[in-house]
Write a protein that holds these residues in place. Sequence first.
Motif, mmCIF file in Angstrom:
data_model
loop_
_atom_site.group_PDB
_atom_site.id
_atom_site.type_symbol
_atom_site.label_atom_id
_atom_site.label_comp_id
_atom_site.label_asym_id
_atom_site.label_seq_id
_atom_site.Cartn_x
_atom_site.Cartn_y
_atom_site.Cartn_z
ATOM 1 N N HIS A 46 1.044 -1.052 -0.141
ATOM 2 C CA HIS A 46 -0.011 0.044 0.156
ATOM 3 C C HIS A 46 1.090 1.122 0.053
ATOM 4 O O HIS A 46 1.955 1.390 0.659
ATOM 5 N N PHE A 47 0.297 2.218 -0.663
ATOM 6 C CA PHE A 47 1.351 3.390 -0.988
ATOM 7 C C PHE A 47 0.702 4.752 -0.341
ATOM 8 O O PHE A 47 -0.469 5.172 -0.851
ATOM 9 N N TYR A 48 1.617 5.367 0.354
ATOM 10 C CA TYR A 48 1.204 6.772 0.905
ATOM 11 C C TYR A 48 1.668 7.848 0.047
ATOM 12 O O TYR A 48 3.239 7.869 0.267
ATOM 13 N N VAL A 49 1.028 8.514 -0.699
ATOM 14 C CA VAL A 49 1.605 9.482 -1.472
ATOM 15 C C VAL A 49 1.406 10.999 -0.879
ATOM 16 O O VAL A 49 0.088 11.389 -0.411
ATOM 17 N N LEU A 50 2.449 11.496 -0.208
ATOM 18 C CA LEU A 50 2.628 12.737 0.605
ATOM 19 C C LEU A 50 2.749 13.764 -0.467
ATOM 20 O O LEU A 50 3.854 14.046 -0.935
ATOM 21 N N ALA A 51 1.783 14.436 -0.708
ATOM 22 C CA ALA A 51 1.440 15.688 -1.636
ATOM 23 C C ALA A 51 1.467 17.109 -0.943
ATOM 24 O O ALA A 51 1.850 18.263 -1.632
ATOM 25 N N THR A 52 1.018 17.251 0.303
ATOM 26 C CA THR A 52 0.924 18.162 0.889
ATOM 27 C C THR A 52 2.159 18.602 1.953
ATOM 28 O O THR A 52 2.783 17.639 2.522
ATOM 29 N N ASN A 53 2.009 19.971 2.286
ATOM 30 C CA ASN A 53 3.168 20.317 3.451
ATOM 31 C C ASN A 53 3.014 19.553 4.729
ATOM 32 O O ASN A 53 3.882 19.120 5.200
ATOM 33 N N GLU A 54 1.456 19.409 5.123
ATOM 34 C CA GLU A 54 0.990 18.506 6.386
ATOM 35 C C GLU A 54 1.760 17.264 6.298
ATOM 36 O O GLU A 54 2.132 16.714 7.299
ATOM 37 N N GLY A 55 1.465 16.679 5.038
ATOM 38 C CA GLY A 55 1.859 15.266 5.057
ATOM 39 C C GLY A 55 3.484 14.883 5.066
ATOM 40 O O GLY A 55 4.066 14.155 6.086
ATOM 41 N N LYS A 56 4.140 15.938 4.547
ATOM 42 C CA LYS A 56 5.668 15.806 4.635
ATOM 43 C C LYS A 56 6.152 16.033 5.807
ATOM 44 O O LYS A 56 7.224 15.532 6.209
ATOM 45 N N GLU A 57 5.575 17.222 6.390
ATOM 46 C CA GLU A 57 6.219 17.538 7.703
ATOM 47 C C GLU A 57 5.868 16.540 8.727
ATOM 48 O O GLU A 57 6.681 16.399 9.652
ATOM 49 N N ARG A 58 4.828 15.730 8.739
ATOM 50 C CA ARG A 58 4.482 14.794 9.817
ATOM 51 C C ARG A 58 5.686 13.437 9.569
ATOM 52 O O ARG A 58 6.014 13.130 10.546
#
Length: 215
Positions: A46-58
Amino acid sequence: MNLDKLMNKHLTRYFDPSKTIPEETLQQLLRFLRSTPSSVNVQPNHFYVLATNEGKERLAANLGERFQDNGEKILNASHTIILTTRADVPDSHLEAVFTKEKADGRFPDLSKQELWESMTRDFLNLRNYGYKDLNHWMEKQTYLAVGLTMMAAAELGVEATPLEGFDPTSVDKAFKIRETGHSTTLLLALGYPDPKKQYTTPISRFDPTQLFTFV
């Protein structure tokens, strides 16, 4: 694909935070990732695609204390993908695979589908009870998917850098991954290089005589 160009480039360590992968290009790359092969079509990822600043910061905040230097790569990348692998293969997952294969008409002949299902179950039992390496075997397939996706990214003009420097327990907790029956295997940062911080030194590899044996 320009193989000579690929053979003479370093992986990107510094991304340009001002550049974002166009949505059409991203979707094409994700379609390719979805199509990458897996043994007996078990599809363990399963792949989590981090496209937002919130996701990348987390993600950057949960790499673990010793891996903080990878935080900059993740924050500056256009996108980062968390690639996760199943811990096991429950009957519910296997049945979902078989159901999708039938719906897609993978085996028009029902007898061939039944034979395939029997062979698949037998092979998974061998990995689970014979070799006792089911999870490790599935993780190998995750790395196969990453390697192929890196080549596809290069074809699309996107830089792709795999990252193993993270604490999987911390990442799993931050994104509630283990609750899904998966665990983080690898990260893949995607984007465009910072032109001011690109490596220009030669690629260093052993000579062909040390690497290849012809029989």
